[in-house]
Scaffold this active site. Structure first.
Site, PDB file in Angstrom:
ATOM      1  N   SER A  18      44.698  14.729  25.158  1.00 24.77           N
ATOM      2  CA  SER A  18      43.297  14.845  24.737  1.00 24.77           C
ATOM      3  C   SER A  18      42.508  13.731  25.413  1.00 24.77           C
ATOM      4  O   SER A  18      43.057  12.654  25.660  1.00 24.77           O
ATOM      5  CB  SER A  18      43.183  14.685  23.218  1.00 24.77           C
ATOM      6  OG  SER A  18      41.831  14.528  22.830  1.00 24.77           O
ATOM      7  N   TYR A  32      46.004   9.669  16.052  1.00 23.47           N
ATOM      8  CA  TYR A  32      45.870  10.806  16.971  1.00 23.47           C
ATOM      9  C   TYR A  32      45.629  10.303  18.395  1.00 23.47           C
ATOM     10  O   TYR A  32      46.276  10.755  19.335  1.00 23.47           O
ATOM     11  CB  TYR A  32      44.720  11.705  16.516  1.00 23.47           C
ATOM     12  CG  TYR A  32      44.425  12.853  17.448  1.00 23.47           C
ATOM     13  CD1 TYR A  32      45.187  14.012  17.408  1.00 23.47           C
ATOM     14  CD2 TYR A  32      43.380  12.782  18.362  1.00 23.47           C
ATOM     15  CE1 TYR A  32      44.923  15.080  18.249  1.00 23.47           C
ATOM     16  CE2 TYR A  32      43.100  13.836  19.214  1.00 23.47           C
ATOM     17  CZ  TYR A  32      43.879  14.985  19.161  1.00 23.47           C
ATOM     18  OH  TYR A  32      43.611  16.030  20.006  1.00 23.47           O
ATOM     19  N   LYS A  36      48.106  10.807  21.667  1.00 19.51           N
ATOM     20  CA  LYS A  36      47.694  11.489  22.890  1.00 19.51           C
ATOM     21  C   LYS A  36      47.806  10.575  24.107  1.00 19.51           C
ATOM     22  O   LYS A  36      48.152  11.028  25.204  1.00 19.51           O
ATOM     23  CB  LYS A  36      46.278  12.049  22.745  1.00 19.51           C
ATOM     24  CG  LYS A  36      46.192  13.153  21.691  1.00 19.51           C
ATOM     25  CD  LYS A  36      47.212  14.261  21.941  1.00 19.51           C
ATOM     26  CE  LYS A  36      47.121  15.380  20.932  1.00 19.51           C
ATOM     27  NZ  LYS A  36      48.023  16.497  21.234  1.00 19.51           N
TER      28      LYS A  36
END
Length: 127
Positions: A18, A32, A36
């Protein structure tokens, strides 16, 4: 120790990262973002390790890709602000990410490995 059996030659691995792995977030998504960023590092390290076996490893780092779940999580203003900051003036569609994944998995990308490709309408440009 190799991850690839000695009798195996060729193939392609496509990981999903991401842009938040590069940008971070102020929305309480530290774990998160860290995960990533880890996918990006894993992609590059694995690409170097398995290249002698003809295996390519790349990752896709999407920007904002609209889906109904996000529509329930975020107010319309969130999407409007993102669109305003994106050079192409819109959010992405899931099919666009799928097309990039198909390209990276295909022989048409036979000389691409160790790359993290952004698909985000220009929201995140880097050298």
């Amino acid at each position: 120790m190799s991850l690839v059996p000695p009798d195996y030659a060729g193939g392609s691995i496509v990981n999903l990262a991401s842009v938040m792995g590069w940008l971070g977030s102020t929305l309480g998504e530290a774990a998160y973002c860290a995960a990533k960023a880890g996918v990006m590092g894993l992609t590059r390290a694995t690409a170097a390790e398995v290249a002698p076996h003809g295996v390519r490893v790349n990752a896709i780092a999407p920007g904002l890709i609209y889906n109904p779940h996000l529509g329930r999580l975020f107010a319309p203003q969130f999407f409007e602000e993102w669109r305003a900051r994106t050079p192409l003036g819109r959010v992405g569609e899931p099919e666009e990410v799928a097309e990039l994944a198909l390209f990276l998995a295909s022989e048409r990308s036979a000389f691409i490995t160790g790359e993290v490709m952004t698909i985000g309408g220009g929201y995140y440009m880097h050298a």
